[in-house]
Design a protein around this motif. Sequence first.
Motif, PDB file in Angstrom:
ATOM      1  N   TYR A 167       0.811  -1.215   0.000  1.00 25.84           N
ATOM      2  CA  TYR A 167       0.000   0.000   0.000  1.00 25.84           C
ATOM      3  C   TYR A 167       0.848   1.270   0.000  1.00 25.84           C
ATOM      4  CZ  TYR A 167      -4.134  -2.811   0.955  1.00 25.84           C
ATOM      5  OH  TYR A 167      -5.168  -3.719   0.871  1.00 25.84           O
ATOM      6  N   ARG A 168       2.157   1.115   0.001  1.00 23.75           N
ATOM      7  CA  ARG A 168       3.050   2.272   0.056  1.00 23.75           C
ATOM      8  C   ARG A 168       3.233   2.898  -1.322  1.00 23.75           C
ATOM      9  NH1 ARG A 168       7.585  -0.772   3.700  1.00 23.75           N
ATOM     10  NH2 ARG A 168       6.203  -1.205   5.457  1.00 23.75           N
ATOM     11  N   GLY A 169       3.659   4.162  -1.319  1.00 22.03           N
ATOM     12  CA  GLY A 169       3.994   4.847  -2.564  1.00 22.03           C
ATOM     13  C   GLY A 169       2.818   5.462  -3.292  1.00 22.03           C
ATOM     14  N   SER A 170       1.665   5.501  -2.645  1.00 20.51           N
ATOM     15  CA  SER A 170       0.461   6.017  -3.310  1.00 20.51           C
ATOM     16  C   SER A 170      -0.072   7.296  -2.661  1.00 20.51           C
ATOM     17  CB  SER A 170      -0.633   4.945  -3.269  1.00 20.51           C
ATOM     18  OG  SER A 170      -1.011   4.704  -1.919  1.00 20.51           O
ATOM     19  N   GLY A 171       0.658   7.817  -1.676  1.00 20.43           N
ATOM     20  CA  GLY A 171       0.184   9.000  -0.959  1.00 20.43           C
ATOM     21  C   GLY A 171      -0.623   8.666   0.277  1.00 20.43           C
ATOM     22  N   LEU A 172      -0.817   7.391   0.546  1.00 19.95           N
ATOM     23  CA  LEU A 172      -1.604   6.975   1.701  1.00 19.95           C
ATOM     24  C   LEU A 172      -0.940   7.418   3.010  1.00 19.95           C
ATOM     25  CD1 LEU A 172      -4.062   5.469   2.808  1.00 19.95           C
ATOM     26  CD2 LEU A 172      -2.747   3.343   2.624  1.00 19.95           C
ATOM     27  N   GLY A 173       0.381   7.286   3.101  1.00 22.25           N
ATOM     28  CA  GLY A 173       1.097   7.698   4.310  1.00 22.25           C
ATOM     29  C   GLY A 173       0.929   9.185   4.583  1.00 22.25           C
ATOM     30  N   LYS A 174       1.017   9.982   3.539  1.00 19.18           N
ATOM     31  CA  LYS A 174       0.832  11.436   3.674  1.00 19.18           C
ATOM     32  C   LYS A 174      -0.578  11.742   4.179  1.00 19.18           C
ATOM     33  CE  LYS A 174       1.454  15.725   1.113  1.00 19.18           C
ATOM     34  NZ  LYS A 174       2.375  16.282   2.090  1.00 19.18           N
ATOM     35  N   SER A 175      -1.571  11.082   3.630  1.00 12.91           N
ATOM     36  CA  SER A 175      -2.952  11.281   4.075  1.00 12.91           C
ATOM     37  C   SER A 175      -3.128  10.855   5.530  1.00 12.91           C
ATOM     38  CB  SER A 175      -3.921  10.495   3.195  1.00 12.91           C
ATOM     39  OG  SER A 175      -3.896  10.977   1.879  1.00 12.91           O
ATOM     40  N   PHE A 176      -2.521   9.725   5.894  1.00 12.24           N
ATOM     41  CA  PHE A 176      -2.615   9.213   7.260  1.00 12.24           C
ATOM     42  C   PHE A 176      -1.973  10.191   8.242  1.00 12.24           C
ATOM     43  CE2 PHE A 176      -1.372   5.486  10.238  1.00 12.24           C
ATOM     44  CZ  PHE A 176      -2.582   5.531  10.900  1.00 12.24           C
ATOM     45  N   MET A 177      -0.791  10.710   7.901  1.00 12.49           N
ATOM     46  CA  MET A 177      -0.114  11.674   8.776  1.00 12.49           C
ATOM     47  C   MET A 177      -0.949  12.955   8.927  1.00 12.49           C
ATOM     48  SD  MET A 177       2.633  10.450  10.086  1.00 12.49           S
ATOM     49  CE  MET A 177       2.048   8.773  10.095  1.00 12.49           C
ATOM     50  N   GLY A 178      -1.596  13.380   7.851  1.00 14.74           N
ATOM     51  CA  GLY A 178      -2.480  14.548   7.934  1.00 14.74           C
ATOM     52  C   GLY A 178      -3.655  14.297   8.854  1.00 14.74           C
ATOM     53  N   TRP A 179      -4.236  13.107   8.749  1.00 17.63           N
ATOM     54  CA  TRP A 179      -5.357  12.745   9.615  1.00 17.63           C
ATOM     55  C   TRP A 179      -4.913  12.713  11.072  1.00 17.63           C
ATOM     56  CZ3 TRP A 179      -6.604   9.011  13.144  1.00 17.63           C
ATOM     57  CH2 TRP A 179      -7.950   8.906  13.502  1.00 17.63           C
ATOM     58  N   ILE A 180      -3.744  12.108  11.336  1.00 21.09           N
ATOM     59  CA  ILE A 180      -3.217  12.039  12.706  1.00 21.09           C
ATOM     60  C   ILE A 180      -2.974  13.446  13.245  1.00 21.09           C
ATOM     61  CG2 ILE A 180      -1.170  11.405  14.058  1.00 21.09           C
ATOM     62  CD1 ILE A 180      -1.101   8.797  12.336  1.00 21.09           C
ATOM     63  N   GLN A 181      -2.396  14.314  12.430  1.00 25.29           N
ATOM     64  CA  GLN A 181      -2.146  15.679  12.887  1.00 25.29           C
ATOM     65  C   GLN A 181      -3.454  16.375  13.257  1.00 25.29           C
ATOM     66  OE1 GLN A 181       0.661  18.084  10.689  1.00 25.29           O
ATOM     67  NE2 GLN A 181      -0.499  19.942  11.157  1.00 25.29           N
ATOM     68  N   ASN A 182      -4.449  16.267  12.418  1.00 32.10           N
ATOM     69  CA  ASN A 182      -5.750  16.888  12.715  1.00 32.10           C
ATOM     70  C   ASN A 182      -6.368  16.297  13.980  1.00 32.10           C
ATOM     71  OD1 ASN A 182      -5.620  18.600  10.504  1.00 32.10           O
ATOM     72  ND2 ASN A 182      -6.740  17.185   9.176  1.00 32.10           N
ATOM     73  N   TYR A 183      -6.307  14.978  14.122  1.00 32.24           N
ATOM     74  CA  TYR A 183      -6.886  14.315  15.287  1.00 32.24           C
ATOM     75  C   TYR A 183      -6.192  14.767  16.569  1.00 32.24           C
ATOM     76  CZ  TYR A 183      -8.031  10.708  18.683  1.00 32.24           C
ATOM     77  OH  TYR A 183      -8.429  10.055  19.823  1.00 32.24           O
ATOM     78  N   THR A 184      -4.866  14.740  16.572  1.00 35.12           N
ATOM     79  CA  THR A 184      -4.140  15.084  17.795  1.00 35.12           C
ATOM     80  C   THR A 184      -4.225  16.580  18.098  1.00 35.12           C
ATOM     81  OG1 THR A 184      -2.027  15.186  16.590  1.00 35.12           O
ATOM     82  CG2 THR A 184      -2.606  13.095  17.650  1.00 35.12           C
ATOM     83  N   GLN A 185      -4.291  17.382  17.067  1.00 33.57           N
ATOM     84  CA  GLN A 185      -4.469  18.827  17.271  1.00 33.57           C
ATOM     85  C   GLN A 185      -5.832  19.097  17.919  1.00 33.57           C
ATOM     86  OE1 GLN A 185      -3.825  20.957  13.613  1.00 33.57           O
ATOM     87  NE2 GLN A 185      -3.026  22.742  14.706  1.00 33.57           N
TER      88      GLN A 185
END
Length: 143
Positions: free
Chosen positions: A85-103
Amino acid sequence: MAFDFQIIQKEKYRLIIPLVHELNDGKVSKDDLKVRFEEMSNQNYECAGIFDDDTLIGVAGLWFCTRHYVGKSVELDHVFIKPEYRGSGLGKSFMGWIQNYTQSKGCKSLELNTYVQNYPSHKFYYNEGYEILGYHFLKKIDN
């Protein structure tokens, strides 16, 4: 393909074990991981997951604390996405979601450790705006 990011409920932490086992190349037994996640569930720990339908394909542990140098913070732990599942931008989306959640929980910073030899992760985190703050040291004190 639509993926679902969500906090995994404590009762379902058993789902995390195969991915963390794979992340650590099997160096920590699944039995040890089970015991450790049971302990972690009673601490300031949560786990974010990526689901492809009902299949867990990625995880990131979240340790919440307050640091003297930055205030309320979250330390990411055992960040892992299945290789296919790597290399498709999924990690970037996941990190964005985590940042929003923790913020939304009041966190002022995200922190993490990554293995020295894991060069692809270094590039990824640099591209996500992370900076190297220091070194992580470990000393085992087994009885």
